[in-house]
Each structure stands twice: as structure tokens, then as C-alpha cells.
Design an enzyme around this catalytic site. Structure first.
Site, PDB file in Angstrom:
ATOM      1  N   GLY A  36       7.661  20.243   0.847  1.00 22.87           N
ATOM      2  CA  GLY A  36       8.622  19.665  -0.094  1.00 22.87           C
ATOM      3  C   GLY A  36       9.078  18.258   0.234  1.00 22.87           C
ATOM      4  N   GLY A  59       0.422  24.107   0.691  1.00 24.47           N
ATOM      5  CA  GLY A  59       0.003  23.311  -0.454  1.00 24.47           C
ATOM      6  C   GLY A  59      -1.132  22.406   0.013  1.00 24.47           C
ATOM      7  N   HIS A  62     -31.411  16.301 -11.658  1.00 22.69           N
ATOM      8  CA  HIS A  62     -31.804  17.379 -10.759  1.00 22.69           C
ATOM      9  C   HIS A  62     -32.416  16.796  -9.485  1.00 22.69           C
ATOM     10  CE1 HIS A  62     -33.406  21.214  -9.426  1.00 22.69           C
ATOM     11  NE2 HIS A  62     -34.569  20.616  -9.200  1.00 22.69           N
ATOM     12  N   GLY A  84       0.838  -1.200   0.000  1.00 24.62           N
ATOM     13  CA  GLY A  84       0.000   0.000   0.000  1.00 24.62           C
ATOM     14  C   GLY A  84       0.872   1.249   0.000  1.00 24.62           C
ATOM     15  N   GLU A 107       2.628  30.309   4.934  1.00 28.96           N
ATOM     16  CA  GLU A 107       2.920  30.095   3.521  1.00 28.96           C
ATOM     17  C   GLU A 107       3.807  31.242   3.036  1.00 28.96           C
ATOM     18  OE1 GLU A 107       2.399  27.776   0.970  1.00 28.96           O
ATOM     19  OE2 GLU A 107       3.601  29.287  -0.070  1.00 28.96           O
TER      20      GLU A 107
HETATM   21  C1  LIG Z   1       0.146  13.641   3.889  1.00 33.02           C
HETATM   22  C2  LIG Z   1       0.007  13.300   2.442  1.00 33.02           C
HETATM   23  C3  LIG Z   1      -1.252  13.205   1.889  1.00 33.02           C
HETATM   24  C4  LIG Z   1      -1.398  12.867   0.547  1.00 33.02           C
HETATM   25  N1  LIG Z   1      -2.645  12.797   0.035  1.00 33.02           N
HETATM   26  C5  LIG Z   1      -2.803  12.457  -1.262  1.00 33.02           C
HETATM   27  C6  LIG Z   1      -4.101  12.344  -1.830  1.00 33.02           C
HETATM   28  O1  LIG Z   1      -5.118  12.572  -1.173  1.00 33.02           O
HETATM   29  N2  LIG Z   1      -4.211  11.971  -3.115  1.00 33.02           N
HETATM   30  C7  LIG Z   1      -3.106  11.731  -3.891  1.00 33.02           C
HETATM   31  O2  LIG Z   1      -3.260  11.398  -5.075  1.00 33.02           O
HETATM   32  N3  LIG Z   1      -1.859  11.825  -3.388  1.00 33.02           N
HETATM   33  C8  LIG Z   1      -1.685  12.183  -2.099  1.00 33.02           C
HETATM   34  N4  LIG Z   1      -0.419  12.267  -1.583  1.00 33.02           N
HETATM   35  C9  LIG Z   1       0.727  11.929  -2.443  1.00 33.02           C
HETATM   36  C10 LIG Z   1       0.860  10.402  -2.537  1.00 33.02           C
HETATM   37  O3  LIG Z   1       0.963   9.866  -1.238  1.00 33.02           O
HETATM   38  C11 LIG Z   1       2.078  10.015  -3.367  1.00 33.02           C
HETATM   39  O4  LIG Z   1       2.090  10.714  -4.580  1.00 33.02           O
HETATM   40  C12 LIG Z   1       2.046   8.507  -3.639  1.00 33.02           C
HETATM   41  O5  LIG Z   1       2.112   7.788  -2.433  1.00 33.02           O
HETATM   42  C13 LIG Z   1       3.197   8.111  -4.549  1.00 33.02           C
HETATM   43  O6  LIG Z   1       3.111   6.749  -4.789  1.00 33.02           O
HETATM   44  P1  LIG Z   1       4.409   5.864  -5.045  1.00 33.02           P
HETATM   45  O7  LIG Z   1       3.920   4.514  -5.416  1.00 33.02           O
HETATM   46  O8  LIG Z   1       5.314   6.591  -5.986  1.00 33.02           O
HETATM   47  O9  LIG Z   1       5.189   5.831  -3.654  1.00 33.02           O
HETATM   48  P2  LIG Z   1       4.818   5.491  -2.138  1.00 33.02           P
HETATM   49  O10 LIG Z   1       3.388   5.511  -1.844  1.00 33.02           O
HETATM   50  O11 LIG Z   1       5.704   6.415  -1.353  1.00 33.02           O
HETATM   51  O12 LIG Z   1       5.328   4.006  -1.960  1.00 33.02           O
HETATM   52  C14 LIG Z   1       6.670   3.692  -2.117  1.00 33.02           C
HETATM   53  C15 LIG Z   1       6.975   2.425  -1.355  1.00 33.02           C
HETATM   54  O13 LIG Z   1       8.272   1.962  -1.726  1.00 33.02           O
HETATM   55  C16 LIG Z   1       8.895   1.418  -0.591  1.00 33.02           C
HETATM   56  N5  LIG Z   1      10.347   1.436  -0.835  1.00 33.02           N
HETATM   57  C17 LIG Z   1      11.132   2.514  -1.067  1.00 33.02           C
HETATM   58  N6  LIG Z   1      12.386   2.122  -1.332  1.00 33.02           N
HETATM   59  C18 LIG Z   1      12.401   0.767  -1.269  1.00 33.02           C
HETATM   60  C19 LIG Z   1      13.418  -0.228  -1.450  1.00 33.02           C
HETATM   61  N7  LIG Z   1      14.649   0.122  -1.811  1.00 33.02           N
HETATM   62  N8  LIG Z   1      13.094  -1.527  -1.281  1.00 33.02           N
HETATM   63  C20 LIG Z   1      11.814  -1.883  -0.943  1.00 33.02           C
HETATM   64  N9  LIG Z   1      10.815  -0.990  -0.772  1.00 33.02           N
HETATM   65  C21 LIG Z   1      11.105   0.314  -0.939  1.00 33.02           C
HETATM   66  C22 LIG Z   1       8.458   2.329   0.542  1.00 33.02           C
HETATM   67  O14 LIG Z   1       8.554   1.646   1.789  1.00 33.02           O
HETATM   68  C23 LIG Z   1       7.001   2.616   0.148  1.00 33.02           C
HETATM   69  O15 LIG Z   1       6.122   1.706   0.766  1.00 33.02           O
HETATM   70  C24 LIG Z   1      -0.251  12.620  -0.243  1.00 33.02           C
HETATM   71  C25 LIG Z   1       1.025  12.717   0.314  1.00 33.02           C
HETATM   72  C26 LIG Z   1       1.164  13.070   1.635  1.00 33.02           C
HETATM   73  C27 LIG Z   1       2.546  13.162   2.211  1.00 33.02           C
END
Ligand SMILES: Cc1cc2nc3c(=O)[nH]c(=O)nc-3n(C[C@H](O)[C@H](O)[C@H](O)COP(=O)(O)OP(=O)(O)OC[C@H]3O[C@@H](n4cnc5c(N)ncnc54)[C@H](O)[C@@H]3O)c2cc1C
Length: 453
Positions: free
Chosen positions: A259, A175, A432, A39, A196
Site C-alpha cells: 500500500g 501484489g 511463425h 525520472g 499475503e
Molecule cells: C517497487 C516498485 C516497482 C514498480 N514497478 C512498476 C512497473 O514496472 N511499471 C509501472 O508501470 N509502474 C511501476 N510502479 C509504479 C510506478 O513507479 C508509479 O506508478 C509511477 O512512478 C507514478 O508516477 P508519478 O509521475 O505519478 O510519480 P513518481 O514517479 O513518484 O514521481 C513523483 C516525483 O515528484 C517529486 N515530488 C513530490 N512532491 C514534490 C514537491 N512538492 N516538489 C517537487 N518535487 C516533488 C518526487 O521527488 C518524485 O520524483 C512501481 C512502483 C514501485 C514502488
């Protein structure tokens, strides 16, 4: 130990688990390696916990307004432990669901931190031999003013996973993430200041929707400072002091929402292994191919908005390309983005100002109360704004601040994807009374024949 796979995905977030399922659907024997929980950050510590807690604030607000609807209730009292338990239950349910999906699609889930090796991917003492690697490692928060995270200085993930309601909180960065934290905690009873550095909150949004959001945040008690010059964050034993614009205030916690950077640490890449772009992200082409043959990268590791649905779509593209399919390119100019404040802010495409730099534009803008449903719901605050190209009729952007804006934006985005213009949308029958009739009226307004409003 050596094991062979036709595709290995690193990271089981919304980018990685979707890529792994798609690769397996296309007949590739696939494994996904995750060092934490399936997840990814999205389900375990970001999107989902945030939305679960925002929902608590929304329900609390509604109960507090129950007498407007003729219902007598007592003042809602927050049981934070119970709200947090529900949050964790939601997370657990959804992550269990992802684990089940991976199993059903015959994707092997391997626990551990993966790094790139000569013949594939190394996870602890196991070498996974493969010719296709999809990197989906996500991103990590960046500290500000070199103050390390920990104790009273939290990132957004730690803020959402707090075990009790803080008395006071300073949120740095307005943001979507910062605004969501401010919106939820203020409405749950925390004293919140939102800082901000730029001139408006939600700096990427159209000023029309951002200003409604700012007003509503202020109404719920958030003290907003835009144009904030932050000079010091000083954590102490009992409080953390924040200095900005020459003033100093103390809070229980500071939440840094300003960031993130690509999480490539555990991959142990050597210099020059993978080309990076100007922003320090992994460089990819339209098929998500990196500079190294057989390695794709997706999600927060690469350019474009850091959003879960963008990561998932890139996962599909990478997997399809890895399986040898001619895949579709992703249109980065119209990815929808939502801030789940109350009301929600949702948009895609160009703001009015950005569109005016490129074309002659028409604007269709209606307040929510121009249609009936918001009054029925008691949710009249907000507006729908369409930005169109005056000569081609193309929808260039859409900006909504409304209850359920997150759902409303999908219709306009779909219209654009299927190449319908605002005049087509203006002639599409809407049920509606629904809030979506405000979308219809905004399209009519853009087309020059607004009826309600
Ligand atoms: C507080 C918050 C709220 C957010 N809300 C939203 C929202 O409402 N809607 C939305 O679209 N986006 C939201 N985002 C952004 C969203 O969470 C990210 O854009 C999204 O999670 C990116 O998905 P990803 O698959 O790239 O990485 P991630 O979800 O970060 O998953 C990456 C996974 O890779 C694993 N990993 C990393 N390196 C390794 C390794 N070398 N070996 C094994 N495992 C590894 C990590 O443990 C992690 O589980 C939010 C972000 C934050 C911080």
C-alpha cells in the site's frame, strides 16, 4: 524573486516529465520542479531498479540451465556489487536521457520542493507565477502495524537498492511489487517468505495466471503463505521477527509491499484547498482537472492503477487540456498491468469471474506449449487466456503468464483499442515460430475453432 511560466509541473516522474514535454510541445512556456531527481521514483527507485535486478535473476537462471541447451558452463556465481553497479548504470542512463529530453523540448528544470502559493508555485525563495499547475508528486509507501521504515524494515524502493544480497527476507504483500521482489531475490539466493492476507497471490489477476505464477515462485524456493494474518513485526539488532498465523520467524530484512498514499506533504495544501476522493486521493475529472481552477493532478496522486504508463497518459491529457485542446479521455477499464516475475504475468480488463457478472462470456485459453516457439526457447510454462463477450465478440480482458508476457499483451490491448474483436484477432496472420502464436490460438479458441491445442 518572481518568474513567469505558462505552465508549471510539480514532480518529474513519468507523469510530470511527460506532461511538461507535452505542454511545451503545445507552445506553453513550461517549467518542471523536482526536489529529488528527474525520472521520479519510477526511474530512480521503483520500476527501473526492480526490472534491472529481475533481469539479473533471469540471466542467472538461463546460465544455470545452459547445459539443457548443450552448453557447459560453471555454476553462475552472483557478484552482487557488480549487479548493483549495472542497475545504477541503467538508472543513470535513463535519467540522463529524461534530462536531455526535457532540455531538447525547452522545459526548464528547477530543483527544490514546490508548494502551492497564491499566484502559482513557490520553490524556496522563488515565486513561479503561473495560471496552470500540473501536480505529479507521486506516492509514498505506507507502514504496516505502525512499524516505521528504517534499518531492517524496508519499503520496496530500499529493497531494490540494497547494496548486498540479504540472507533472508520476508516480503509482506503479494501484489505485483511484492511478487517481483520475491521472484528476484529468491532466484538470486535469498531465503524468501511471501505473506499475503488474501487467498491468492496477485489478488487482482485472474486465478489461472496467478496460480501458474505461484507455482513457479514456489519452484524457485519462495515460501508462500496466503490467508496470512500478520500480528507483529519486531525489528531487533541482528534480525527482524515476524509473527503471522500464530508462528514466528526471523529474517535479515522485512520488505513492506502493501500500500501507498499520495505524496502531498510538501505542497502544504490547506484543508479544503483541493477536494479529495473517498480513497484520500486528489479528486479529478476526466480531463485531470482538480476542484481548483488552473490546477490539474495526475499519476499516483489520483485514482486508477498506480502505474507509470497510466501516469504518463494522464500527463498528456492534463497538458493538452491546459493548452486548450479537446483531449481524449483515458479508458481506465483496460490499462495493461505487468508483473515482471518469471514467467511474467500481464493482463488488462476483466477477469473471467468479473466478466461473468456482466455478460455471457466466451473463454479462449491455451497453454503456451500448444505452439512451437516456447519449446524452441525452452520457456514452455504459461498460458494465454482471452475473455470475450459471447454476443458482441468484444475482447473484455486478456490474461497472460508467459515469457515476455509484457510485450505480448500489447497486441491484444491494441486490438481492443482499435475495436477488433476476438474473431478479428483469430484471422490476423502471426509470424511463425513466435510466442505470439499462442495469442492467435487463444483468439481462435474463443471463436470456437482452436487449431493447435
Ligand atoms: C517497487 C516498485 C516497482 C514498480 N514497478 C512498476 C512497473 O514496472 N511499471 C509501472 O508501470 N509502474 C511501476 N510502479 C509504479 C510506478 O513507479 C508509479 O506508478 C509511477 O512512478 C507514478 O508516477 P508519478 O509521475 O505519478 O510519480 P513518481 O514517479 O513518484 O514521481 C513523483 C516525483 O515528484 C517529486 N515530488 C513530490 N512532491 C514534490 C514537491 N512538492 N516538489 C517537487 N518535487 C516533488 C518526487 O521527488 C518524485 O520524483 C512501481 C512502483 C514501485 C514502488
Amino acid at each position: 524573486v518572481a518568474e513567469g511560466y505558462e505552465c508549471v509541473v510539480v514532480g518529474a516522474g513519468p507523469g510530470g516529465y511527460v506532461a511538461a514535454i507535452r505542454a511545451s510541445q503545445l507552445g506553453l512556456r513550461t517549467a518542471v520542479v523536482e526536489r529529488n531527481r528527474v525520472g521520479g521514483r519510477c526511474l530512480n527507485e521503483a520500476c527501473i531498479p526492480a526490472k534491472a535486478m529481475l533481469r539479473v535473476a533471469d540471466v542467472r537462471d538461463l546460465v544455470a540451465r545452459a547445459s539443457d541447451f548443450g552448453l557447459q558452463t560453471s555454476e553462475p556465481k552472483l557478484d552482487f556489487a557488480k549487479a548493483a553497479a549495472r542497475r545504477d548504470q541503467v538508472i543513470g542512463g535513463l535519467t540522463d536521457g529524461v534530462a536531455l529530453l526535457l532540455k531538447r523540448h525547452r522545459v526548464d528544470v528547477l530543483e527544490g520542493a514546490a508548494r502551492i502559493s497564491k499566484r502559482g508555485v513557490q520553490v524556496d525563495s522563488t515565486e513561479l507565477e503561473t495560471e496552470r499547475i500540473i501536480l505529479a508528486c507521486g506516492s509514498v509507501p505506507q507502514p504496516i502495524l505502525d512499524v516505521p521504515f528504517g534499518e531492517r524494515v524496508l519499503d520496496t524502493a530500499a529493497t531494490w537498492l540494497l547494496g548486498e544480497l540479504p540472507g533472508s527476507l520476508c516480503v509482506i504483500g503479494a501484489g505485483p511489487s511484492g511478487v517481483e521482489v520475491a521472484s528476484a531475490f529468491a532466484r538470486l539466493g535469498t531465503r524468501v517468505r511471501l505473506l499475503e492476507s488474501l487467498v491468492q497471490i496477485l489478488p487482482r489477476e485472474d486465478p489461472d495466471t496467478a496460480s501458474v505464477c505461484a507455482r513457479e515462485l514456489a519452484n524457485s524456493g519462495v515460501e508462500i503463505t496466503t490467508g496470512a494474518a500478520l500480528t507483529e513485526i519486531k525489528p531487533g539488532a541482528k534480525a527482524v521477527a515476524v509473527e503471522f498465523n500464530g508462528q514466528r520467524e526471523e529474517f535479515d530484512f522485512v520488505c513492506i509491499a502493501a500500500g501507498r498514499r499520495a505524496d502531498v506533504g510538501a505542497l502544504e495544501l490547506d484543508d479544503g484547498d483541493l477536494a479529495l476522493d473517498d480513497a484520500g486521493l486528489i479528486h479529478v475529472d476526466g480531463r485531470m482537472r482538480t476542484s481548483r481552477d488552473g490546477i490539474w493532478a495526475i499519476g499516483d496522486l489520483v485514482r486508477g492503477p498506480a502505474l507509470a504508463h497510466k501516469a504518463s497518459e494522464e500527463g498528456v491529457i492534463a497538458a493538452e487540456d491546459a493548452a486548450g485542446l479537446a483531449t481524449h479521455p483515458l479508458d481506465y477499464s483496460s490499462i495493461p498491468a505487468v508483473t515482471f516475475s518469471h514467467p511474467q504475468v500481464a493482463s488488462f480488463g476483466l477477469t473471467q469471474a468479473a466478466a461473468e457478472e456482466e455478460a455471457e462470456v466466451v473463454i479462449g485459453k491455451v497453454p503456451l506449449r500448444s505452439v512451437g516457439a516456447p519449446s524452441v526457447l525452452g520457456e514452455e510454462t504459461g498460458l494465454v487466456k482471452l475473455v470475450g463477450n459471447a454476443s458482441t465478440g468484444e475482447i473484455l480482458g486478456a490474461h497472460i503468464c508467459a515469457v515476455n508476457a509484457a510485450e505480448l499483451i500489447a497486441e491484444i490491448k491494441g486490438a481492443r483499442d482499435y475495436e477488433a474483436g476476438f474473431s478479428d484477432l483469430a484471422r490476423s496472420v502471426h509470424a511463425h515460430p513466435t510466442v505470439s502464436e499462442a495469442v492467435l490460438e487463444a483468439a481462435r479458441a474463443a471463436d470456437g475453432w482452436l487449431i493447435h491445442g
